[in-house]
Write an enzyme that holds these catalytic residues in place. Structure first.
Site, PDB file in Angstrom:
ATOM      1  N   ASP A 205       0.914  -1.242   0.068  1.00 51.49           N
ATOM      2  CA  ASP A 205       0.083   0.199  -0.051  1.00 51.49           C
ATOM      3  C   ASP A 205       0.892   1.295   0.086  1.00 51.49           C
ATOM      4  O   ASP A 205       2.119   1.338   0.191  1.00 51.49           O
ATOM      5  CB  ASP A 205      -0.790   0.003   1.371  1.00 51.49           C
ATOM      6  CG  ASP A 205      -2.312  -0.730   1.066  1.00 51.49           C
ATOM      7  OD1 ASP A 205      -2.402  -0.968  -0.282  1.00 51.49           O
ATOM      8  OD2 ASP A 205      -2.895  -0.871   1.929  1.00 51.49           O
ATOM      9  N   LYS A 227      -3.512   3.266  -2.922  1.00 51.79           N
ATOM     10  CA  LYS A 227      -4.767   4.131  -3.397  1.00 51.79           C
ATOM     11  C   LYS A 227      -4.406   5.642  -2.601  1.00 51.79           C
ATOM     12  O   LYS A 227      -3.814   5.904  -1.720  1.00 51.79           O
ATOM     13  CB  LYS A 227      -5.995   3.837  -2.670  1.00 51.79           C
ATOM     14  CG  LYS A 227      -6.161   2.306  -3.468  1.00 51.79           C
ATOM     15  CD  LYS A 227      -7.547   1.804  -2.701  1.00 51.79           C
ATOM     16  CE  LYS A 227      -7.955   0.453  -3.064  1.00 51.79           C
ATOM     17  NZ  LYS A 227      -7.030  -0.908  -2.208  1.00 51.79           N
TER      18      LYS A 227
END
Length: 424
Positions: A205, A227
């Protein structure tokens, strides 16, 4: 014997006969190690202590003094009777037969030394330290701790080794959903750090302990799926497919996340996808940013006399159902972009414009920044200061506890504490 005279090696004694002379604690410890290695152990001693007696079901005990013929057919010998004369005799007899022997009564003249040993996974570490067993044990323990915590690499590089090699369909892959905590490299759990050190593939991530990726070997593949608010370049369905694909290819996959996988981390979706495809999956909890990032600013999410409970919610969700009152702490994750919508809702829910608010950006990072105000001022403060995610927003009286709180809020904190003490 000088340390330079040693030739470190590992003996495979599975099924081979070994002799241990002595019935005390040291002899029992050496006999147990030989048994663990699969050797057929004969123990010679007139009497046994408790530790040695506990092994009599798994070794052959000769209840008498040592004889030279005891070495017949032995591959390895340990002289640990506690009597220097007996141990010297065993060592001399073994030397004459060209049998390696550890003489525990006289290490300097011993043909072999017994190292301090630790086993972590399928790695066996053996340490000699110039005949100083306590020093060897201390070094052994430090190495073992480094392996167990992932500070030292446990990854496998050679195909066909005793464990699974690098990504091979002939080996069963797995997925570990690892919570990396709020971002500081030393706040990941020990288990998470170790799994990361063993990984063949890391699916990473944008948040979490990104610096740990730099410690991985060049053979470890890192797949970025991070993200940002409003921008998801790799959809969740694709992330699920990546995890399954890499595991089915025989890789040990670590899905490295910020915070905790099961706290707004979509870890449940990923675990279900793995199980649905027959992939072994485990979840390693992490230190959630909902609690740890406020702590980085000196703010407890609960505090006696100020707040007994808290609600953690995504800043993208509706807040109408959150309990009313500033004595119930509200934690908004990734809530900076929705302050214009969330602040009026929280004011209307019995908190009012004077309710304290803190925004902690980049918790635990070198560029951590804390902005403290009230529901009536925080939106303007955030705009003026160009506050950005990743950030955690804390709403409630607990903000007064922070040592970074401005004087007005600090005075209110003291006043409330004194009032609370008087009432109690």
């Amino acid at each position: 014997m000088a340390i330079d005279d040693l030739f470190p090696t590992s003996l495979r004694l599975l099924g081979r006969p070994a002799l241990v002379v002595g019935g005390g604690t040291v002899a029992a410890r050496r006999a147990k190690a030989l048994l663990d290695a699969g050797a057929r152990v004969t123990l010679v001693a007139p009497a046994l202590g408790g530790a040695a007696r506990a092994l009599t079901d798994v070794l052959h005990w000769e209840a008498r003094e040592y004889r030279g013929t005891d070495l017949d057919n032995s591959w390895f010998a340990v002289a640990a009777s506690g009597d220097p004369a007996t141990d010297a005799r065993v060592a001399v007899d073994a030397e004459a037969r060209r049998i390696w022997c550890v003489n525990h009564s006289h290490a300097e003249d011993s043909a072999a030394w017994t190292p301090a040993v630790a086993t972590v996974d399928d790695v066996k570490v053996a340490v000699n330290a110039g005949g100083d067993p306590l020093r060897a044990a201390a070094i052994r323990n430090a190495i073992a701790a480094g392996l167990e915590t992932g500070e030292l690499p446990l990854g496998r590089y050679r195909r066909g080794s005793s464990g699974p090699g690098l990504g091979s369909p002939h080996h069963r892959g797995s997925v570990a959903l690892v919570g990396g905590g709020p971002g500081a490299e030393d706040l990941i759990t020990v288990r998470g750090r170790r799994l990361l050190a063993e990984a063949d593939v890391v699916v990473a991530d944008r948040l979490g302990p990104r610096g740990l990726l730099d410690t991985l070997g060049p053979e470890v593949r890192i797949i970025e799926v991070g993200k940002t608010p409003g921008h998801h370049p790799v959809p969740q369905t694709d992330i699920n497919a990546i995890l399954v694909r890499e595991a089915q290819a025989g890789n040990r996959v670590v899905r490295l996340k910020g915070g905790d996988p099961y706290v707004l981390g979509r870890g449940g979706e990923e675990a279900i996808a793995c199980r649905d495809h027959g992939v072994d999956v485990e979840v390693v909890p992490g230190v959630t940013s909902a609690v740890s990032v406020p702590a980085a600013a000196g703010i407890p999410v609960t505090h006696r006399g100020l707040a007994k409970a808290f609600t953690m919610i995504s800043g993208h969700e509706e807040l109408e159902n959150v309990p009313h009152g500033s004595d119930h702490t509200v934690i908004l994750l990734m809530g900076v972009g929705t302050l214009n919508r969330s602040i009026p809702t929280l004011q209307a829910a019995g908190r009012g414009p004077e309710c304290p608010v803190a925004i902690i950006e980049n918790g635990f990072a070198p560029n951590q920044r804390v902005t403290i105000g009230t529901l009536g001022t925080i939106t303007a403060q955030a705009q003026a200061g160009r506050v950005r995610n990743p950030a955690v927003v804390v709403v409630g009286d607990v903000v007064r506890i922070s040592p970074l709180a401005p004087a007005a809020l600090a005075l209110a904190r003291i006043s409330r504490r004194e009032t609370s003490s008087t009432l109690s």
